[in-house]
Write a protein that holds these residues in place. Structure first.
Motif, PDB file in Angstrom:
ATOM      1  N   VAL A  93     -21.840  -2.429 -33.123  1.00 27.14           N
ATOM      2  CA  VAL A  93     -22.154  -3.856 -33.197  1.00 27.14           C
ATOM      3  C   VAL A  93     -20.956  -4.558 -33.825  1.00 27.14           C
ATOM      4  O   VAL A  93     -20.571  -4.229 -34.960  1.00 27.14           O
ATOM      5  CB  VAL A  93     -23.428  -4.105 -34.040  1.00 27.14           C
ATOM      6  CG1 VAL A  93     -23.719  -5.598 -34.143  1.00 27.14           C
ATOM      7  CG2 VAL A  93     -24.632  -3.360 -33.471  1.00 27.14           C
ATOM      8  N   GLU A 108     -26.896   8.151 -22.749  1.00 22.74           N
ATOM      9  CA  GLU A 108     -27.094   6.758 -22.346  1.00 22.74           C
ATOM     10  C   GLU A 108     -28.355   6.166 -22.961  1.00 22.74           C
ATOM     11  O   GLU A 108     -28.466   4.965 -23.104  1.00 22.74           O
ATOM     12  CB  GLU A 108     -27.183   6.665 -20.818  1.00 22.74           C
ATOM     13  CG  GLU A 108     -25.888   6.990 -20.111  1.00 22.74           C
ATOM     14  CD  GLU A 108     -24.810   5.963 -20.361  1.00 22.74           C
ATOM     15  OE1 GLU A 108     -25.117   4.764 -20.411  1.00 22.74           O
ATOM     16  OE2 GLU A 108     -23.644   6.378 -20.519  1.00 22.74           O
ATOM     17  N   GLU A 109     -29.322   7.006 -23.286  1.00 25.17           N
ATOM     18  CA  GLU A 109     -30.600   6.535 -23.818  1.00 25.17           C
ATOM     19  C   GLU A 109     -31.062   7.428 -24.953  1.00 25.17           C
ATOM     20  O   GLU A 109     -30.715   8.605 -24.997  1.00 25.17           O
ATOM     21  CB  GLU A 109     -31.681   6.573 -22.736  1.00 25.17           C
ATOM     22  CG  GLU A 109     -31.428   5.685 -21.566  1.00 25.17           C
ATOM     23  CD  GLU A 109     -32.529   5.790 -20.518  1.00 25.17           C
ATOM     24  OE1 GLU A 109     -33.587   6.373 -20.814  1.00 25.17           O
ATOM     25  OE2 GLU A 109     -32.323   5.289 -19.413  1.00 25.17           O
ATOM     26  N   GLY A 139     -29.916   7.149 -33.542  1.00 28.55           N
ATOM     27  CA  GLY A 139     -28.750   6.891 -32.723  1.00 28.55           C
ATOM     28  C   GLY A 139     -27.640   6.240 -33.511  1.00 28.55           C
ATOM     29  O   GLY A 139     -27.833   5.790 -34.636  1.00 28.55           O
ATOM     30  N   PHE A 181     -24.896   3.137 -33.078  1.00 31.05           N
ATOM     31  CA  PHE A 181     -24.726   1.934 -32.277  1.00 31.05           C
ATOM     32  C   PHE A 181     -23.492   1.171 -32.739  1.00 31.05           C
ATOM     33  O   PHE A 181     -23.186   1.125 -33.920  1.00 31.05           O
ATOM     34  CB  PHE A 181     -25.958   1.028 -32.416  1.00 31.05           C
ATOM     35  CG  PHE A 181     -27.221   1.737 -32.036  1.00 31.05           C
ATOM     36  CD1 PHE A 181     -27.651   1.741 -30.724  1.00 31.05           C
ATOM     37  CD2 PHE A 181     -27.974   2.421 -32.985  1.00 31.05           C
ATOM     38  CE1 PHE A 181     -28.805   2.402 -30.355  1.00 31.05           C
ATOM     39  CE2 PHE A 181     -29.135   3.083 -32.638  1.00 31.05           C
ATOM     40  CZ  PHE A 181     -29.547   3.073 -31.318  1.00 31.05           C
ATOM     41  N   SER A 190     -19.730   0.623 -36.418  1.00 27.08           N
ATOM     42  CA  SER A 190     -20.751   1.573 -35.972  1.00 27.08           C
ATOM     43  C   SER A 190     -21.794   1.758 -37.066  1.00 27.08           C
ATOM     44  O   SER A 190     -21.493   1.736 -38.249  1.00 27.08           O
ATOM     45  CB  SER A 190     -20.114   2.916 -35.596  1.00 27.08           C
ATOM     46  OG  SER A 190     -19.371   3.447 -36.667  1.00 27.08           O
ATOM     47  N   TYR A 191     -23.038   1.912 -36.606  1.00 25.17           N
ATOM     48  CA  TYR A 191     -24.186   2.032 -37.499  1.00 25.17           C
ATOM     49  C   TYR A 191     -25.083   3.165 -37.027  1.00 25.17           C
ATOM     50  O   TYR A 191     -25.250   3.363 -35.821  1.00 25.17           O
ATOM     51  CB  TYR A 191     -25.004   0.728 -37.495  1.00 25.17           C
ATOM     52  CG  TYR A 191     -24.234  -0.451 -38.007  1.00 25.17           C
ATOM     53  CD1 TYR A 191     -24.241  -0.769 -39.348  1.00 25.17           C
ATOM     54  CD2 TYR A 191     -23.512  -1.256 -37.135  1.00 25.17           C
ATOM     55  CE1 TYR A 191     -23.522  -1.862 -39.816  1.00 25.17           C
ATOM     56  CE2 TYR A 191     -22.812  -2.356 -37.593  1.00 25.17           C
ATOM     57  CZ  TYR A 191     -22.795  -2.644 -38.929  1.00 25.17           C
ATOM     58  OH  TYR A 191     -22.108  -3.725 -39.399  1.00 25.17           O
TER      59      TYR A 191
END
Length: 66
Positions: free
Chosen positions: A60, A48-49, A56, A58, A64-65
């Motif tokens: 968007v 989650e973090e 990480g 992500f 995904s990146y």
């Protein structure tokens, strides 16, 4: 992240660093060179973090990146 879950299976070594791997994702592109190269496989642990300085993945606008 995926419309259809990946079906290709890979073997990874049974070592402590890889015990929390949830899935693997292929690198497509050169934007993270020299850290990651086009065609590399990243071993991912879902969380989650992430802490400052960690890398990480992500999502968007459905892309995904790293």
């Amino acid at each position: 992240m995926f419309d259809m879950p990946p079906t290709k299976k890979i073997e990874i070594p049974d070592i402590p660093e890889y015990r929390n791997v949830d899935y693997a994702i292929g690198v497509n592109g050169r934007s993270m060179e020299p850290e990651f190269n086009d065609g590399d496989t990243l071993l991912i642990e879902m969380t989650e973090e992430i802490a400052v300085g960690e890398i990480g993945i992500f999502l968007v606008d459905n892309e995904s990146y790293v």
